[in-house]
Design an enzyme around this catalytic site. Structure first.
Site, PDB file in Angstrom:
ATOM      1  N   TRP A  12      -7.187 -74.743 -59.014  1.00 43.75           N
ATOM      2  CA  TRP A  12      -6.247 -75.378 -59.944  1.00 43.75           C
ATOM      3  C   TRP A  12      -6.946 -76.236 -60.995  1.00 43.75           C
ATOM      4  O   TRP A  12      -6.312 -76.704 -61.937  1.00 43.75           O
ATOM      5  CB  TRP A  12      -5.249 -76.239 -59.157  1.00 43.75           C
ATOM      6  CG  TRP A  12      -4.157 -75.447 -58.491  1.00 43.75           C
ATOM      7  CD1 TRP A  12      -4.009 -74.088 -58.479  1.00 43.75           C
ATOM      8  CD2 TRP A  12      -3.050 -75.979 -57.748  1.00 43.75           C
ATOM      9  NE1 TRP A  12      -2.881 -73.735 -57.773  1.00 43.75           N
ATOM     10  CE2 TRP A  12      -2.276 -74.877 -57.312  1.00 43.75           C
ATOM     11  CE3 TRP A  12      -2.638 -77.256 -57.412  1.00 43.75           C
ATOM     12  CZ2 TRP A  12      -1.114 -75.036 -56.552  1.00 43.75           C
ATOM     13  CZ3 TRP A  12      -1.485 -77.412 -56.645  1.00 43.75           C
ATOM     14  CH2 TRP A  12      -0.729 -76.317 -56.222  1.00 43.75           C
ATOM     15  N   LYS A  13      -8.225 -76.510 -60.795  1.00 42.53           N
ATOM     16  CA  LYS A  13      -8.962 -77.376 -61.732  1.00 42.53           C
ATOM     17  C   LYS A  13      -8.204 -78.697 -61.895  1.00 42.53           C
ATOM     18  O   LYS A  13      -7.598 -79.164 -60.930  1.00 42.53           O
ATOM     19  CB  LYS A  13      -9.187 -76.650 -63.068  1.00 42.53           C
ATOM     20  CG  LYS A  13      -9.783 -75.261 -62.859  1.00 42.53           C
ATOM     21  CD  LYS A  13     -10.211 -74.577 -64.127  1.00 42.53           C
ATOM     22  CE  LYS A  13     -10.745 -73.187 -63.783  1.00 42.53           C
ATOM     23  NZ  LYS A  13     -11.292 -72.483 -64.934  1.00 42.53           N
ATOM     24  N   GLU A 165     -18.687 -65.462 -61.190  1.00 41.56           N
ATOM     25  CA  GLU A 165     -17.780 -65.825 -62.278  1.00 41.56           C
ATOM     26  C   GLU A 165     -18.546 -65.817 -63.600  1.00 41.56           C
ATOM     27  O   GLU A 165     -19.167 -66.827 -63.961  1.00 41.56           O
ATOM     28  CB  GLU A 165     -17.199 -67.217 -62.034  1.00 41.56           C
ATOM     29  CG  GLU A 165     -16.312 -67.303 -60.814  1.00 41.56           C
ATOM     30  CD  GLU A 165     -15.257 -68.382 -60.991  1.00 41.56           C
ATOM     31  OE1 GLU A 165     -14.063 -68.058 -60.928  1.00 41.56           O
ATOM     32  OE2 GLU A 165     -15.620 -69.542 -61.225  1.00 41.56           O
ATOM     33  N   GLY A 232      -8.094 -68.837 -61.509  1.00 39.39           N
ATOM     34  CA  GLY A 232      -7.803 -70.098 -62.183  1.00 39.39           C
ATOM     35  C   GLY A 232      -6.402 -70.096 -62.762  1.00 39.39           C
ATOM     36  O   GLY A 232      -5.413 -70.296 -62.053  1.00 39.39           O
ATOM     37  N   GLY A 233      -6.303 -69.830 -64.052  1.00 40.01           N
ATOM     38  CA  GLY A 233      -5.031 -69.921 -64.777  1.00 40.01           C
ATOM     39  C   GLY A 233      -3.845 -69.255 -64.088  1.00 40.01           C
ATOM     40  O   GLY A 233      -2.772 -69.854 -63.970  1.00 40.01           O
TER      41      GLY A 233
HETATM   42  P1  PGA Z   1      -9.564 -68.255 -64.892  1.00 47.28           P
HETATM   43  O1  PGA Z   1     -10.555 -69.291 -64.152  1.00 47.28           O
HETATM   44  O2  PGA Z   1      -8.932 -67.395 -63.815  1.00 47.28           O
HETATM   45  O3  PGA Z   1      -8.556 -69.125 -65.586  1.00 47.28           O
HETATM   46  O4  PGA Z   1     -10.384 -67.441 -65.818  1.00 47.28           O
HETATM   47  C1  PGA Z   1     -11.328 -68.886 -63.043  1.00 47.28           C
HETATM   48  C2  PGA Z   1     -12.208 -70.014 -62.582  1.00 47.28           C
HETATM   49  O5  PGA Z   1     -12.725 -70.782 -63.414  1.00 47.28           O
HETATM   50  O6  PGA Z   1     -12.423 -70.174 -61.365  1.00 47.28           O
END
Ligand code: PGA
Length: 254
Positions: A12-13, A165, A232-233
């Site tokens: 989720w950052k 990543e 992420g998103g």
């Molecule tokens: P993203 O991010 O799916 O939004 O590209 C992935 C991550 O940074 O782990």
């Protein structure tokens, strides 16, 4: 059918709040998955999440961990504390932490060993940036990240995941093609053979992350060496994330 049990991790950052936790966890309650599923919320929400988790198979992960055990390290959170909070895995060396918070391969190595020693699952994140890909040095960048980040790591038969990543794919909507992901994952597995031997390397899971969504999940996860996803998103939309997890679970047994 996947050779290794798939794992899907939501990162989720610096996003989300109690409302997102409630809706996300609610969508997993009472559901069975043949994949391991985890959410990494901001630290402050871990305990809130735990209280909701008794009726779901979700795991809680951490986006970072201190390399230190305890002491005068303002703002840090130790692996022991994370374990006590109910956390079962830790991301280590996410590219945003490497780029913005000075994380080094050596620092990651210490964190990976600390996490293992405390009985948590480390997920070491590696990946090249756009310039490095264009310069055709992806493999040497990954070689260094893996061999320095995992030098002399004592696994003690415990688990470890690698998340590939590519920085150019994170948050851009431009995911790696399944072919690129497979090619790089295969390279990573070869390095794991060098580091830990064939049997262990074949057991460890390698996740792909970078613009994963419900449209590319199936194809990415169908690659033989793509054992999981770091999302992420798309994980900030509970329905979307659930669809990704369902697909991973279906592929596990298909
Ligand atoms: P993203 O991010 O799916 O939004 O590209 C992935 C991550 O940074 O782990």
């Amino acid at each position: 059918m996947k050779q290794r049990k798939p794992i899907v991790i939501a990162n989720w950052k610096l996003n989300g709040g109690l409302d997102l936790i409630c809706v996300s966890v609610a969508s997993f309650i009472g559901k069975h998955f043949d994949a391991d599923i985890a959410i990494c919320p901001p630290y402050i929400y871990m305990r809130d999440m735990m209280t909701f988790l008794q009726f779901s198979e979700l795991h809680i992960g951490s986006q970072n961990v201190s390399r230190f055990e305890s002491g005068a390290y303002t703002g840090e959170t130790s692996a022991q504390m994370l374990r006590e909070a109910g956390c079962s895995l830790c991301l280590v060396g996410h590219s945003e932490r490497r780029a913005m918070f000075g994380e080094t391969n050596e620092g990651c190595r210490i964190k990976v060993q600390t996490v293992i020693n405390h009985g948590l699952l480390p997920v070491l994140c590696v990946g090249e940036n756009q310039q490095e890909r264009e310069a055709n040095i992806t493999e040497s960048v990954l070689y260094q990240q893996l061999h320095e980040g995992l030098a002399n790591i004592e696994l003690h038969d415990k688990d470890l995941c690698i998340a590939y990543e590519p920085v150019w794919a994170i948050g851009t909507g431009l995911a790696a093609t399944p072919q690129i992901a497979q090619q790089v994952h295969q390279f990573i597995r070869t390095q794991l053979v060098e580091l830990f031997g064939t049997a262990t390397a074949n057991r460890l899971r390698i996740l792909y992350g970078g613009s994963v969504n419900k449209m590319n999940t199936r194809e990415l996860l169908s690659q033989p060496d793509v054992d999981g996803l770091l999302v992420g998103g798309a994980s900030l939309d509970p329905g979307h994330f659930l669809t990704i997890c369902r697909q991973a679970s279906d592929l596990a047994v298909a």
